[in-house]
Structure formats: C-alpha cells, structure tokens
Design a protein around this motif. Structure first.
Motif, short mmCIF file in Angstrom:
data_model
loop_
_atom_site.label_atom_id
_atom_site.label_comp_id
_atom_site.label_asym_id
_atom_site.label_seq_id
_atom_site.Cartn_x
_atom_site.Cartn_y
_atom_site.Cartn_z
N THR A 68 0.83 -1.21 0.00
CA THR A 68 0.00 0.00 0.00
C THR A 68 0.86 1.25 0.00
OG1 THR A 68 -1.74 -1.18 1.18
CG2 THR A 68 -1.83 1.23 1.23
N SER A 71 2.66 1.63 -3.33
CA SER A 71 1.78 2.13 -4.38
C SER A 71 1.65 3.66 -4.30
CB SER A 71 0.40 1.48 -4.26
OG SER A 71 -0.44 1.94 -5.28
N ARG A 72 1.50 4.19 -3.10
CA ARG A 72 1.41 5.65 -2.92
C ARG A 72 2.69 6.34 -3.37
NH1 ARG A 72 -0.51 5.32 2.99
NH2 ARG A 72 -2.53 4.39 2.68
#
Length: 154
Positions: A68, A71-72
């Motif tokens: 997560t 991905s950011r």
C-alpha cells in the motif's frame, strides 16, 4: 560485553547504527534542495533506475515497503514523471515499474550531488581516517549485502 552471536559489544553496534543514520540524514539534508524527494522516494527511484524495469512485488521486497505504501510512493514518482507503471507483458495482474528518461536524468544528477558530498567530506579527513575507511570498505559492503539478503526479517 559481546554476545555469543557477535564479536561486537552492544555499544559498538549502537555506535555503528547511529553513525550510519547520521551520515544518511546529513546527506539527505544537504542534498534535499537538489531533488525534493524523500529518502524513501530517492531509494525507490535508485532501485528502479538500477533495474530499469522491475516488478512492483520485487521492488517492495527489495525496499522493505508494504504494498500500500509502495503504491502511494510510486504514484508520486509517476506524477512527477520519473517512472511509469504498467501491466506485465504475460500477466496483466503483474505491475511493472519503469524509469523514464526524466527519472534517469534526475537519478544521475542526484547520485552526482550525493557523491560530491561524500568526496568533499572524505577529503577533509586525516590520512589515518581515510586509510581506515578504505580498509573497512569490503567489510561494510559485506554488511550491506548481508542486511539486503536478510530482507525484511525483524
């Protein structure tokens, strides 16, 4: 006192860890005006630049970042035009990260800036300290490789 698993005293290990951290933070601080990237973003850009094309899952493992957060971070680098993400050629579920021309230029520039910082500070050391660092390089490289091989294990 040295433990059974190491030939170093606890305080020596702590000094080594603190010293590496100080060096990394000072290089980041002194070069931050040059790039506008966080240490983690620069590390990601560096890894993608070295591989040129890498699976996001492999990148997460190398960098020790959860998917997560990765991905950011990749999104920010992609928005800045430094890399692209696309589906893998054989499996659309696999995502690949690729360095862009702008990303490669930025990476090479930042590498030069950071190398110059090290060169400047190494030149200011005494001959004795310079020689000690030169002799320690193989051991430090082995430590870095060992830590990379250990992956994200606690």
């Amino acid at each position: 006192m040295a433990t059974d698993s190491t030939r170093f005293e606890h305080d020596e290990i702590a000094r080594l860890r603190v010293t590496f951290g100080k060096i990394a933070r000072r290089v980041d601080r002194r070069s931050s005006g040059e790039d506008g990237l966080t240490r983690s973003q620069f590390s990601l850009l560096s890894t993608v630049a070295r591989h040129q094309d890498i699976g996001v899952r492999e990148l997460a493992e190398i960098e020790g970042i959860n998917p997560t957060m990765l991905s950011r971070m990749l999104g920010k680098l992609e928005d800045a035009g430094l890399l692209t993400r696309s589906p893998g050629p054989g499996d659309k579920r696999v995502v690949r990260a690729r360095i862009t021309d702008a990303g490669r230029e930025r990476f090479l520039h930042l590498r030069e800036v950071r190398t110059a910082l090290f060169a400047e500070n190494l030149a200011a050391l005494s001959d004795e300290h310079s020689d000690a660092i030169r002799r320690a390089l193989p051991a430090l490289e082995a430590l870095a490789e060992s830590m990379a091989d250990a992956g994200c294990r606690p």
